[in-house]
Design an enzyme around this catalytic site. Structure first.
Site, PDB file in Angstrom:
ATOM      1  N   GLU A  80       2.013   1.864  -3.470  1.00 35.06           N
ATOM      2  CA  GLU A  80       0.907   2.429  -4.260  1.00 35.06           C
ATOM      3  C   GLU A  80       0.859   3.948  -4.100  1.00 35.06           C
ATOM      4  O   GLU A  80       0.737   4.687  -5.081  1.00 35.06           O
ATOM      5  CB  GLU A  80      -0.419   1.810  -3.814  1.00 35.06           C
ATOM      6  CG  GLU A  80      -1.640   2.407  -4.483  1.00 35.06           C
ATOM      7  CD  GLU A  80      -2.829   2.534  -3.550  1.00 35.06           C
ATOM      8  OE1 GLU A  80      -3.458   3.607  -3.524  1.00 35.06           O
ATOM      9  OE2 GLU A  80      -3.140   1.555  -2.842  1.00 35.06           O
ATOM     10  N   HIS A  81       0.981   4.430  -2.868  1.00 38.95           N
ATOM     11  CA  HIS A  81       0.971   5.877  -2.625  1.00 38.95           C
ATOM     12  C   HIS A  81       2.168   6.559  -3.266  1.00 38.95           C
ATOM     13  O   HIS A  81       2.040   7.636  -3.863  1.00 38.95           O
ATOM     14  CB  HIS A  81       0.987   6.145  -1.118  1.00 38.95           C
ATOM     15  CG  HIS A  81      -0.373   6.119  -0.484  1.00 38.95           C
ATOM     16  ND1 HIS A  81      -0.895   7.191   0.188  1.00 38.95           N
ATOM     17  CD2 HIS A  81      -1.308   5.147  -0.425  1.00 38.95           C
ATOM     18  CE1 HIS A  81      -2.109   6.890   0.656  1.00 38.95           C
ATOM     19  NE2 HIS A  81      -2.376   5.638   0.295  1.00 38.95           N
ATOM     20  N   GLU A  84      -4.775   7.974   7.292  1.00 37.51           N
ATOM     21  CA  GLU A  84      -5.725   7.044   6.671  1.00 37.51           C
ATOM     22  C   GLU A  84      -6.075   5.916   7.632  1.00 37.51           C
ATOM     23  O   GLU A  84      -7.236   5.507   7.735  1.00 37.51           O
ATOM     24  CB  GLU A  84      -5.112   6.486   5.383  1.00 37.51           C
ATOM     25  CG  GLU A  84      -6.062   5.655   4.547  1.00 37.51           C
ATOM     26  CD  GLU A  84      -5.422   5.176   3.247  1.00 37.51           C
ATOM     27  OE1 GLU A  84      -6.111   4.470   2.484  1.00 37.51           O
ATOM     28  OE2 GLU A  84      -4.243   5.489   3.002  1.00 37.51           O
ATOM     29  N   HIS A  91       0.824  -1.206   0.000  1.00 38.80           N
ATOM     30  CA  HIS A  91       0.000   0.000   0.000  1.00 38.80           C
ATOM     31  C   HIS A  91       0.859   1.258   0.000  1.00 38.80           C
ATOM     32  O   HIS A  91       0.526   2.255  -0.663  1.00 38.80           O
ATOM     33  CB  HIS A  91      -0.917  -0.021   1.220  1.00 38.80           C
ATOM     34  CG  HIS A  91      -1.764   1.195   1.368  1.00 38.80           C
ATOM     35  ND1 HIS A  91      -1.491   2.184   2.291  1.00 38.80           N
ATOM     36  CD2 HIS A  91      -2.877   1.612   0.701  1.00 38.80           C
ATOM     37  CE1 HIS A  91      -2.389   3.133   2.190  1.00 38.80           C
ATOM     38  NE2 HIS A  91      -3.245   2.819   1.244  1.00 38.80           N
TER      39      HIS A  91
END
Length: 415
Positions: free
Chosen positions: A49-50, A126, A46
Site C-alpha cells: 500500500e505504501h 508508524e 501494508h
C-alpha cells in the site's frame, strides 16, 4: 441504483450515479490484507500500500502528489486485516485524471529499492507511533491474544523482523500473486459520464486471472493479556465472542452495542462515568471478520478505580443480558443507526465505500432501504437473546495496558 459489471477476468466494477453533486469518488478494493499473509510475510499488504505512492514508471512520488493537489483532489489508501483500498475523490471534471493517477499507481508502480528502504523506515516509525498510543496498543494486544495461532493475531503493519527481509522484487511478486482479478472490486459513485465507466473497463480488462491464495480460518479463544507501561491511565478492553461480518445478526449486534455503550445516553456511560465517576471515556464496539469477531468494551481510568469499574461494567452487562433493553432504548439506538446510514450516504465517498466494501466482503450491496428495513426488523427480544448468547463471562477476554497488575488479578475479576 447501482450497476454491477463483471469483466471476463473476474474484476467487478460497481457504479452509482448521485444526482445534484459535482464530485466523484473512485476506489480500487483488493481482497487481500494481513490475514492472507503467512508469519514470514507479515506486513506485506501494508508495505505494498505504501509503495504504490512512491512513484511509477512515468511519475515520481512528488508528481503523484502534485498532480492530485493541482486538481483539488484527495487520494489515499488503507490496509485492514481483510482488504486493501486505494481511493480518490475529485470534482467530476477531473475524474479522468484521477482515474489515470490511481491506475498508474495500481498497474505501474516501480518498487525501487531505494524507495523500499526509505518507506521501510517510515513504516517502522508508524509502528512506533502505534505502540506509543495506549488505546491502539490495547486493541492490538487483544486481537493478538484472542486470535492467537491464527493470521488475525498478527499486526497489520508487520514486524521489524519481517519487514527487513522484504525488497522491491519480493513485494512486486507478492502483489502479482495476491492482486488477482477475482479479488478486485472497482467502485465509482457520484457524478460521472459513460466514458468514465468505459475507461475503467478498459483499464482492468487486461488483468490475467491466476490462482488465488487460500487464507486460513480464525477462531476466538478467551485470553487475558497485560502490558506494563508508565502512563497516567490504565487502558482496558473487555471482550466477548462476536459475529462475522456476513452474519445477518450484525444489525442486532449494532443496536445492542449502541444501547450498551454507543454514546452519552448508553448504559455504560451513564452508570460507569455519570453516576459512579469511575472513568472519563467508555464505549462498546464490534469487530467483525470473515469468519469470527468480538464485541469489546473499552475504557481508560486510574489504577485505583479499575477494580470497581470492572465490577460495575460486569453488573451492567449481566443486567442487560438478563432483562434486555427497554423499548425506548431500542428506538433511540435504531434512530441513531438509521441517521448514521442516511446522512453518511450524502457523501460520494461513503457511497463508494458502501459499494466496494459490500461487494468485496459480502458479495452483495444492500441499498439504504434494505439497511433501514434490517434495523426496523430488530425487536427487544432479538437484542436480549443476542446479549444472553454473547455475554458469557467464561468466554470473556481482557487487554490491559498501563500501570497494571498481573493477568491472574484480572482473571479473578472476570472468570
Amino acid at each position: 441504483m447501482f450497476e454491477k459489471i463483471t469483466l471476463p477476468n473476474g474484476v467487478r466494477i460497481l457504479t452509482e450515479p448521485v444526482p445534484y453533486v459535482r464530485s466523484a469518488a473512485l476506489g480500487i478494493w483488493v481482497g487481500t490484507g494481513s490475514r492472507h499473509e503467512t508469519a514470514g510475510e507479515n506486513g506485506a499488504a501494508h508495505f505494498i500500500e505504501h509503495m504504490l505512492f512512491k512513484g511509477t514508471k512515468t511519475r515520481s512520488a512528488g508528481d503523484l502528489a502534485g498532480e492530485m493537489d493541482a486538481i483539488g483532489g484527495q487520494v489515499n489508501a488503507y490496509t485492514t486485516k481483510e482488504c486493501t483500498c486505494f481511493y480518490g475523490r475529485v470534482l467530476d471534471t477531473h475524474l479522468p485524471q484521477c482515474t489515470d493517477i490511481l491506475c498508474d499507481m495500481f498497474f505501474h508502480s516501480r518498487f525501487d529499492e531505494g524507495d523500499v528502504a526509505v518507506e521501510r523506515g517510515v513504516i517502522l516509525e508508524e509502528i512506533g507511533m502505534y505502540e506509543d498510543n495506549p488505546e491502539d496498543l490495547c486493541a492490538e494486544r487483544l486481537a493478538s491474544a484472542v486470535f492467537r495461532g491464527t493470521p488475525l493475531a498478527r499486526p497489520i503493519l508487520g514486524r521489524r523482523s519481517t519487514l527487513e527481509k522484504m525488497n522491491g522484487d519480493w513485494l512486486r511478486r507478492y502483489m502479482q500473486e495476491h492482486y488477482q482479478p477475482e479479488r478486485i472490486v472497482v467502485a465509482l459513485a457520484g457524478s460521472y459520464r459513460p466514458a468514465d465507466v468505459e475507461e475503467l473497463k478498459g483499464r482492468f480488462s487486461g488483468l490475467i486471472p491466476g490462482a488465488v491464495p487460500v487464507g486460513k480460518s480464525a477462531r476466538y479463544t478467551p485470553a487475558v493479556t497485560v502490558k506494563k507501561k508508565a502512563i497516567e491511565q490504565n487502558h482496558l478492553t473487555l471482550a466477548f465472542p462476536g459475529l462475522s461480518f456476513s452474519d445477518e445478526g450484525r444489525f442486532t449486534l449494532q443496536l445492542l452495542s449502541s444501547i450498551l455503550g454507543g454514546g452519552m445516553s448508553s448504559r455504560l456511560f451513564q452508570q460507569v462515568r455519570e453516576k459512579m465517576g469511575l472513568c472519563y471515556a467508555i464505549c462498546s464496539y464490534g469487530t467483525c471478520h470473515e469468519d469470527v469477531g468480538y464485541i469489546g468494551v473499552y475504557t481508560a481510568l486510574s489504577r485505583e478505580t479499575e477494580g470497581q469499574a470492572l465490577e460495575t461494567i460486569r453488573g451492567v452487562i449481566e443486567e442487560f443480558a438478563d432483562r434486555g433493553p427497554t423499548q425506548a432504548e431500542l428506538d433511540r439506538a435504531r434512530e441513531q443507526s438509521k441517521a448514521n446510514v442516511l446522512m453518511g450516504l450524502e457523501s460520494t465517498q461513503a457511497r463508494m465505500s458502501s459499494l466496494g466494501r459490500g461487494e468485496l466482503l459480502l458479495g452483495k450491496v444492500l441499498d439504504e432501504d434494505q439497511v433501514i428495513a434490517r434495523y426496523d426488523a430488530v425487536t427487544r427480544q432479538d437484542v436480549r437473546a443476542m446479549a444472553q448468547r454473547l455475554f458469557d463471562f467464561r468466554q470473556s477476554s481482557l487487554s490491559a495496558v498501563g500501570r497494571v497488575g498481573g493477568a491472574e488479578e484480572y482473571q479473578a475479576l472476570l472468570w
